[in-house]
Write a protein that holds these residues in place. Sequence first.
Motif, PDB file in Angstrom:
ATOM      1  N   GLY A  46      -1.338 -14.189 102.339  1.00 17.81           N
ATOM      2  CA  GLY A  46      -0.938 -12.938 101.704  1.00 17.81           C
ATOM      3  C   GLY A  46      -0.741 -11.807 102.699  1.00 17.81           C
ATOM      4  O   GLY A  46       0.208 -11.027 102.587  1.00 17.81           O
ATOM      5  N   ILE A  47      -1.620 -11.709 103.674  1.00 15.85           N
ATOM      6  CA  ILE A  47      -1.479 -10.657 104.691  1.00 15.85           C
ATOM      7  C   ILE A  47      -0.256 -10.917 105.553  1.00 15.85           C
ATOM      8  O   ILE A  47       0.500  -9.990 105.877  1.00 15.85           O
ATOM      9  N   ASN A  48      -0.033 -12.160 105.897  1.00  9.63           N
ATOM     10  CA  ASN A  48       1.155 -12.533 106.663  1.00  9.63           C
ATOM     11  C   ASN A  48       2.419 -12.118 105.903  1.00  9.63           C
ATOM     12  O   ASN A  48       3.344 -11.547 106.502  1.00  9.63           O
ATOM     13  N   GLU A  49       2.448 -12.377 104.605  1.00  8.09           N
ATOM     14  CA  GLU A  49       3.604 -11.988 103.790  1.00  8.09           C
ATOM     15  C   GLU A  49       3.798 -10.477 103.797  1.00  8.09           C
ATOM     16  O   GLU A  49       4.932  -9.987 103.877  1.00  8.09           O
ATOM     17  N   LEU A  50       2.698  -9.729 103.703  1.00  8.43           N
ATOM     18  CA  LEU A  50       2.812  -8.266 103.713  1.00  8.43           C
ATOM     19  C   LEU A  50       3.368  -7.757 105.035  1.00  8.43           C
ATOM     20  O   LEU A  50       4.217  -6.855 105.055  1.00  8.43           O
ATOM     21  N   ILE A  51       2.894  -8.311 106.139  1.00 10.98           N
ATOM     22  CA  ILE A  51       3.381  -7.866 107.451  1.00 10.98           C
ATOM     23  C   ILE A  51       4.875  -8.134 107.593  1.00 10.98           C
ATOM     24  O   ILE A  51       5.599  -7.343 108.188  1.00 10.98           O
ATOM     25  N   ASN A  52       5.343  -9.228 107.015  1.00 14.43           N
ATOM     26  CA  ASN A  52       6.757  -9.592 107.121  1.00 14.43           C
ATOM     27  C   ASN A  52       7.632  -8.999 106.020  1.00 14.43           C
ATOM     28  O   ASN A  52       8.848  -9.130 106.059  1.00 14.43           O
ATOM     29  N   LYS A  53       7.034  -8.345 105.050  1.00 15.16           N
ATOM     30  CA  LYS A  53       7.779  -7.830 103.893  1.00 15.16           C
ATOM     31  C   LYS A  53       8.542  -6.555 104.276  1.00 15.16           C
ATOM     32  O   LYS A  53       7.963  -5.615 104.826  1.00 15.16           O
ATOM     33  N   PRO A  54       9.833  -6.511 103.955  1.00 19.45           N
ATOM     34  CA  PRO A  54      10.592  -5.283 104.232  1.00 19.45           C
ATOM     35  C   PRO A  54       9.976  -4.101 103.479  1.00 19.45           C
ATOM     36  O   PRO A  54       9.453  -4.260 102.383  1.00 19.45           O
ATOM     37  N   ASP A  55      10.018  -2.946 104.080  1.00 20.89           N
ATOM     38  CA  ASP A  55       9.506  -1.703 103.499  1.00 20.89           C
ATOM     39  C   ASP A  55       7.988  -1.672 103.360  1.00 20.89           C
ATOM     40  O   ASP A  55       7.445  -0.810 102.675  1.00 20.89           O
ATOM     41  N   THR A  56       7.280  -2.625 103.980  1.00 17.52           N
ATOM     42  CA  THR A  56       5.817  -2.630 103.952  1.00 17.52           C
ATOM     43  C   THR A  56       5.288  -2.579 105.375  1.00 17.52           C
ATOM     44  O   THR A  56       5.783  -3.270 106.260  1.00 17.52           O
ATOM     45  N   THR A  57       4.279  -1.744 105.571  1.00 22.38           N
ATOM     46  CA  THR A  57       3.631  -1.599 106.875  1.00 22.38           C
ATOM     47  C   THR A  57       2.135  -1.699 106.674  1.00 22.38           C
ATOM     48  O   THR A  57       1.591  -1.087 105.747  1.00 22.38           O
ATOM     49  N   ILE A  58       1.466  -2.437 107.522  1.00 21.31           N
ATOM     50  CA  ILE A  58       0.007  -2.432 107.540  1.00 21.31           C
ATOM     51  C   ILE A  58      -0.415  -1.712 108.815  1.00 21.31           C
ATOM     52  O   ILE A  58       0.020  -2.068 109.915  1.00 21.31           O
ATOM     53  N   LEU A  59      -1.229  -0.697 108.628  1.00 20.21           N
ATOM     54  CA  LEU A  59      -1.805   0.007 109.772  1.00 20.21           C
ATOM     55  C   LEU A  59      -3.217  -0.513 109.975  1.00 20.21           C
ATOM     56  O   LEU A  59      -3.912  -0.844 109.017  1.00 20.21           O
ATOM     57  N   LYS A  60      -3.643  -0.559 111.221  1.00 18.40           N
ATOM     58  CA  LYS A  60      -4.996  -1.021 111.537  1.00 18.40           C
ATOM     59  C   LYS A  60      -5.706   0.033 112.377  1.00 18.40           C
ATOM     60  O   LYS A  60      -5.088   0.784 113.118  1.00 18.40           O
TER      61      LYS A  60
END
Length: 168
Positions: A46-60
Amino acid sequence: MITKAQLEDVTALNKLVNSAYRGESSKKGWTSEADLLGGIRTNEEGINELINKPDTTILKYTENNEVLGCMMLEKQGNSLYLGMLTVSPDLQGKGIGKEFLAAAEVFATENQIEKIVMTVISIRAELIAWYERHGYVKTGETKPFPMNDPNFGIPKQPLEFIVLDKIV
């Protein structure tokens, strides 16, 4: 330091999110959902999908090369959806969550987005109050909690989300 998460961060992000929301380790912090939900909060896929999803950014948030916090931001039309705001249970209450909220506002401004939206489990009064202290307001809208999706966890009681937003 808050930076954009990359694919090599997936394992650390998965461990962090699950440790902060579920199981005994989460009970060290005040954001635990362990009494409300069983199962896991997320998984590496699920996290991998979010990182690769257009218009989605994960900040750490990292210190000494260790991932200690994260937040997902997803552009949704004229608004920015903020989700998965996570801080290591051992570091909650030290201002990292506030740093993430500020980073979300900067991100929104840089992307010409005027509103940040989020959903919070309605019975999480202390969490809702924390967001309200940071300028978020209840919209009056509710959304159903996914009752049969193990990717969200297994509810131990009926749950729903409330929607909060903030104009930036």
